[in-house]
Design an enzyme around this catalytic site. Sequence first.
Site, short mmCIF file in Angstrom:
data_model
loop_
_atom_site.label_atom_id
_atom_site.label_comp_id
_atom_site.label_asym_id
_atom_site.label_seq_id
_atom_site.Cartn_x
_atom_site.Cartn_y
_atom_site.Cartn_z
CG PHE A 149 94.87 77.73 62.98
CD1 PHE A 149 94.66 79.10 63.13
CD2 PHE A 149 94.37 77.12 61.84
CE1 PHE A 149 93.97 79.82 62.17
CE2 PHE A 149 93.67 77.83 60.88
CZ PHE A 149 93.47 79.19 61.05
CE LYS A 173 98.03 67.36 66.69
NZ LYS A 173 98.57 68.66 66.28
CD GLU A 176 100.58 71.04 63.01
OE1 GLU A 176 99.55 71.10 63.71
OE2 GLU A 176 100.70 70.25 62.07
CB SER A 226 90.11 71.01 57.44
OG SER A 226 91.11 70.02 57.50
CB CYS A 281 84.31 76.51 62.75
SG CYS A 281 83.69 76.60 64.42
CD GLU A 381 86.30 75.76 56.50
OE1 GLU A 381 87.02 74.75 56.38
OE2 GLU A 381 85.78 76.09 57.58
P1 NAD Z 1 93.44 71.13 60.24
O1 NAD Z 1 92.46 70.11 59.81
O2 NAD Z 1 94.56 71.49 59.32
O3 NAD Z 1 94.15 70.67 61.61
C1 NAD Z 1 93.40 70.24 62.72
C2 NAD Z 1 94.25 69.27 63.54
O4 NAD Z 1 94.54 68.13 62.74
C3 NAD Z 1 95.59 69.86 63.98
O5 NAD Z 1 95.85 69.45 65.30
C4 NAD Z 1 96.58 69.25 62.98
O6 NAD Z 1 97.85 69.07 63.53
C5 NAD Z 1 95.95 67.92 62.67
N1 NAD Z 1 96.26 67.45 61.32
C6 NAD Z 1 96.53 68.22 60.23
N2 NAD Z 1 96.76 67.43 59.16
C7 NAD Z 1 96.62 66.15 59.57
C8 NAD Z 1 96.72 64.89 58.92
N3 NAD Z 1 97.01 64.79 57.62
N4 NAD Z 1 96.51 63.78 59.64
C9 NAD Z 1 96.20 63.85 60.94
N5 NAD Z 1 96.10 65.03 61.62
C10 NAD Z 1 96.30 66.17 60.95
O7 NAD Z 1 92.60 72.43 60.66
P2 NAD Z 1 93.14 73.87 61.04
O8 NAD Z 1 93.62 74.54 59.81
O9 NAD Z 1 94.04 73.80 62.22
O10 NAD Z 1 91.79 74.55 61.55
C11 NAD Z 1 90.85 75.14 60.68
C12 NAD Z 1 89.75 74.18 60.32
O11 NAD Z 1 89.09 73.73 61.50
C13 NAD Z 1 88.67 74.82 59.48
O12 NAD Z 1 88.28 73.90 58.50
C14 NAD Z 1 87.55 75.08 60.46
O13 NAD Z 1 86.25 75.14 59.91
C15 NAD Z 1 87.69 73.90 61.35
N6 NAD Z 1 87.06 74.14 62.64
C16 NAD Z 1 85.86 73.54 62.86
C17 NAD Z 1 85.21 73.76 64.05
C18 NAD Z 1 83.88 73.12 64.31
O14 NAD Z 1 83.38 73.25 65.41
N7 NAD Z 1 83.27 72.43 63.37
C19 NAD Z 1 85.79 74.58 65.03
C20 NAD Z 1 87.02 75.15 64.76
C21 NAD Z 1 87.65 74.93 63.56
#
Ligand code: NAD
Length: 496
Positions: A149, A173, A176, A226, A281, A381
């Site tokens: 997000f 994808k 959401e 994450s 991040c 985090e």
């Molecule tokens: P998230 O892991 O909740 O979601 C990321 C994606 O995974 C979304 O599209 C979501 O719909 C999907 N998803 C969520 N739960 C899932 C599941 N159980 N099974 C399969 N897919 C699933 O992350 P977020 O809250 O949207 O974003 C924040 C996180 O992203 C933080 O941990 C941040 O550090 C990380 N991030 C990392 C970088 C990087 O470059 N390393 C960059 C941006 C964000």
Amino acid sequence: MQTIAHWVDGKSFAGTSEATSPVTNPATGQVSGTLTLADAADARVAVDAAVAAFPSWRDASLTRRTQVLFRFRELLNERKHELAAIITAEHGKVLPDALGEVTRGLEVVEFACGIPHLLKGGFTENASTRVDVFSVRQPLGPVAIISPFNFPAMVPMWFFPVAIAAGNTVVLKPSEKDPSAALWLARLWTEAGLPDGVFNVVQGDKVAVDELLDNPGIRAVSFVGSTPIARYVYQRGTATGKRVQALGGAKNHMVVLPDADLGLAADAAVNAGFGSAGERCMAISVVVAVGNIADDLVAAINQRAATIKTGDGTRESDMGPLVTRAHRDKVAGYIAAGESEGATVVLDGRSVQPDGAQDGFWLGPTLLDHVDPSMSVYTDEIFGPVLAVVRVETYDDALALINDNPYGNGTAIFTNDGGAARRFQNEVEVGMVGINVPIPVPMAYYSFGGWKASLFGDSHAHGTDGVHFFTRTKAITARWLDPSHGGLNLGFPQNS
Ligand code: NAD
């Protein structure tokens, strides 16, 4: 109330699933749209479109592909303010920050415009007598991008410009929580002349992700999110034979040595800790104060952080709300936990007076001092506007703290000692390092990625790694017939 659907084969696609989820404006707390969540069958329709579009896009000349990319670049640059407004409305970050994210994404589009040069292989004449050897890079096929997000435009743009330029087709994808930026980008691709089916968007949650991971039509997956989900995506995707790069979470430390310019360091800590409400991040979440400067540094950070205006991102605010109420409450819970575990709350964002609607998801900048590495505000985090200060005695203590941390996304050192900085860049086990630069996000022609639990897979995003991730090489050995035939030889080929 708008319905937010998928984008498949160059047009909006409603799908057949009846599952939905609300999209909110974090600055008002109001629901602004209803998102359609794909079931496996809906996701398959998007994959099928990408599969069908692949053969002709793969064979489109580099001239044709780059013409579309240049047009996309021009349109995006002309209309980036529209996209920034969409990001602010669903994510909450302030408008200039939203524009900044679009600009960083635009840099990757510009990098991808140079794809003809990037795809050049090697050629060796007469490797053996009258035998030539050469290599080519070819696209993989349909690829999936699953994004978080916090950067609804930039993170997808780390991947899709390079993927498309290299001749792949894409199913994106998005998160959401803020799904509309992806649809806006999809329409822009169509306007730029990208053939239908080359760029598709499927809206959804785990159900859609699992279908993309399992569907044999998808050849590679770029995931950002994450760490637990990144690990899961990497394991499930590679188990079905896909190439996967899964970028995970972070805990970024900023070391301040006693000889540093404390004003510069304090500015940097505030900018990198509270920009985008800490939902980056590459945000700095831990300041490591080395030696006897800690009191002065904390005072300088506090003085600056207290001036930050928290409020609606469409107004003259410095920092917007958090993305959802649940996330806001979770971050506030970490502040309470830190306090009860013995950290000193120097600045408390829970009592912020925002310039915005009452129901917005507000939390102001928070500064915690005397944080111990055993506290949850250090180990987890948090992904919010919470800056923890850990005090250590020496450079070696600071280095050990960072290298013992499971994450390895970004880090920074503030010092005027070139020798210390050089040691740090050499010794620290982190993928991206800043020297007197708090958020060292590499330019598009370098590659973005962390180490350890911040990235699963072998390739970082964009730059040379990105080109390699979205292509596979083929080495060709060729001999054109000439009058001299060699006769039978069952031995292993050797050069002569
Ligand atoms: P998230 O892991 O909740 O979601 C990321 C994606 O995974 C979304 O599209 C979501 O719909 C999907 N998803 C969520 N739960 C899932 C599941 N159980 N099974 C399969 N897919 C699933 O992350 P977020 O809250 O949207 O974003 C924040 C996180 O992203 C933080 O941990 C941040 O550090 C990380 N991030 C990392 C970088 C990087 O470059 N390393 C960059 C941006 C964000």
